[in-house]
Write a protein that holds these residues in place. Structure first.
Motif, PDB file in Angstrom:
ATOM      1  N   GLY A 148       0.796   5.834   0.211  1.00 22.82           N
ATOM      2  CA  GLY A 148      -0.024   7.002   0.510  1.00 22.82           C
ATOM      3  C   GLY A 148       0.725   8.063   1.273  1.00 22.82           C
ATOM      4  O   GLY A 148       1.929   8.264   1.074  1.00 22.82           O
ATOM      5  N   TYR A 157       0.849  -1.193   0.000  1.00 22.58           N
ATOM      6  CA  TYR A 157       0.000   0.000   0.000  1.00 22.58           C
ATOM      7  C   TYR A 157       0.886   1.245   0.000  1.00 22.58           C
ATOM      8  O   TYR A 157       2.000   1.232   0.547  1.00 22.58           O
ATOM      9  CB  TYR A 157      -0.901   0.018   1.232  1.00 22.58           C
ATOM     10  CG  TYR A 157      -2.094  -0.911   1.177  1.00 22.58           C
ATOM     11  CD1 TYR A 157      -3.379  -0.419   1.402  1.00 22.58           C
ATOM     12  CD2 TYR A 157      -1.959  -2.264   0.910  1.00 22.58           C
ATOM     13  CE1 TYR A 157      -4.497  -1.255   1.363  1.00 22.58           C
ATOM     14  CE2 TYR A 157      -3.056  -3.111   0.863  1.00 22.58           C
ATOM     15  CZ  TYR A 157      -4.317  -2.601   1.092  1.00 22.58           C
ATOM     16  OH  TYR A 157      -5.410  -3.433   1.050  1.00 22.58           O
ATOM     17  N   THR A 199      -8.147   0.976   2.241  1.00 22.17           N
ATOM     18  CA  THR A 199      -7.189   1.826   2.947  1.00 22.17           C
ATOM     19  C   THR A 199      -6.681   1.125   4.203  1.00 22.17           C
ATOM     20  O   THR A 199      -7.437   0.462   4.900  1.00 22.17           O
ATOM     21  CB  THR A 199      -7.844   3.158   3.348  1.00 22.17           C
ATOM     22  OG1 THR A 199      -8.300   3.839   2.183  1.00 22.17           O
ATOM     23  CG2 THR A 199      -6.851   4.055   4.078  1.00 22.17           C
ATOM     24  N   HIS A 214      -7.152   1.522  -5.291  1.00 18.64           N
ATOM     25  CA  HIS A 214      -7.763   2.619  -4.531  1.00 18.64           C
ATOM     26  C   HIS A 214      -9.151   2.250  -3.981  1.00 18.64           C
ATOM     27  O   HIS A 214     -10.023   3.112  -3.866  1.00 18.64           O
ATOM     28  CB  HIS A 214      -7.882   3.882  -5.394  1.00 18.64           C
ATOM     29  CG  HIS A 214      -6.581   4.362  -5.937  1.00 18.64           C
ATOM     30  ND1 HIS A 214      -5.603   4.925  -5.155  1.00 18.64           N
ATOM     31  CD2 HIS A 214      -6.089   4.326  -7.197  1.00 18.64           C
ATOM     32  CE1 HIS A 214      -4.559   5.243  -5.911  1.00 18.64           C
ATOM     33  NE2 HIS A 214      -4.823   4.883  -7.153  1.00 18.64           N
ATOM     34  N   GLU A 229      -3.188   3.393   0.578  1.00 17.96           N
ATOM     35  CA  GLU A 229      -4.193   2.695  -0.220  1.00 17.96           C
ATOM     36  C   GLU A 229      -3.526   1.644  -1.102  1.00 17.96           C
ATOM     37  O   GLU A 229      -2.327   1.732  -1.409  1.00 17.96           O
ATOM     38  CB  GLU A 229      -4.944   3.680  -1.109  1.00 17.96           C
ATOM     39  CG  GLU A 229      -5.784   4.697  -0.388  1.00 17.96           C
ATOM     40  CD  GLU A 229      -6.505   5.605  -1.359  1.00 17.96           C
ATOM     41  OE1 GLU A 229      -7.686   5.911  -1.116  1.00 17.96           O
ATOM     42  OE2 GLU A 229      -5.889   6.000  -2.376  1.00 17.96           O
TER      43      GLU A 229
END
Length: 278
Positions: free
Chosen positions: A54, A52, A95, A92, A88
């Motif tokens: 972000g 992930y 999260t 997408h 994320e």
């Protein structure tokens, strides 16, 4: 601004206490509050095999001070902070959240060279812990991380000028070497741990199963008695144990506000002032 400066002075008091043997030397605390904003990558196969990415945020308090014994040659450094990653997956549509906090305390030998260059190297103790949360999982939704250890610390400091503005350039690095860290077994739920399966949760840490490095390149702008820090921080952390892989990395812009503070309870006139960094 006044509230921030007062908070810095208050947080500096424990480090500013006088040590025996050098009572005539003023040793100001170089205190700094900083905010990191950048990008993070998180992978924890206890929760998901997917990486992930972000946003990364970090708040930190840092304090450096020359030691009471041999202040010209030795420096101690305290860093405490907390960070939050909101990341994320590539699609997408999910999260994860990572919250970590910890601190480091280091004692470094200092060498001075021409043009104000300083090099520092020594040892440190460190502790770090937190959790990664993935709410979409039906069973294991949280992965707890705890680590404590000892390692090496280093720094390089060089004063320069931008026109008439004094600027201090610095590079700092911290790397744990050995210690211990927490990890459940592969697919072992925290409910199993809660009901009594406590074996094999703490593991010796070394570079073969856990590696962490934190480095920061900064420029401190001296605006009168206030110091404004602009820098870049890179953090890398990985572990492999019980067929579980964890990788946390971030790179971020650092913005800090600080200054040098003397012990408010000091008496008498010092013979000289020894700064830890400036």
């Amino acid at each position: 601004m006044a509230a921030v400066v007062a908070a810095m002075a208050f947080c500096s008091l424990p480090l500013a206490a006088q040590d025996s043997g050098e009572d005539d030397v003023a040793r100001p605390v170089d205190a700094m509050f900083s905010l990191d904003v950048g990008q993070a990558r998180v992978k924890d196969t206890y929760l998901t095999p997917i990486t992930y990415s972000g946003t990364h945020l970090r708040l930190e308090y840092s304090a450096m001070q020359a030691t009471g014994f041999s202040p010209e040659k030795w420096v101690r450094h305290l860093e405490v902070g907390a960070e939050y990653d909101n990341v994320e997956n590539l699609a997408h549509n999910n999260t994860m959240h990572s919250v970590m906090a910890g601190g480091r305390w280091s004692l470094m030998r200092r060498w001075r060279f021409d043009r104000g260059l300083q090099l520092m190297a020594g040892g440190m103790v460190t502790a770090r812990g937190g959790a990664i949360y993935n709410g979409s999982n039906s069973n294991n939704i949280c992965s707890v991380k705890v680590h404590a250890g000892v390692g090496v610390a280093g720094a390089a400091v060089l004063p320069v000028h931008m026109g008439r503005l004094p600027v201090t350039l610095s590079w700092q690095v911290n790397i744990p070497v050995v210690g211990a860290f927490y990890s459940p077994d592969y697919d072992e739920s925290y409910y199993e741990i809660y009901v009594g399966n406590h074996s094999g949760l703490v593991h010796p840490a070394w570079w073969g199963n856990r590696f962490e490095a934190n480095s920061m390149l900064g420029a401190d702008l001296h605006l009168g008695n206030t110091i404004l820090r602009v820098g870049y921080r890179l953090h890398q952390e990985s572990s492999h144990i019980n067929n579980l892989d964890t990788r946390l990395s971030s790179h971020s812009l650092v913005l800090g506000l600080g200054g040098e503070f003397l012990n408010v309870g000091r008496r008498g006139t010092p013979s000289r002032t020894v700064s830890a960094m400036y």
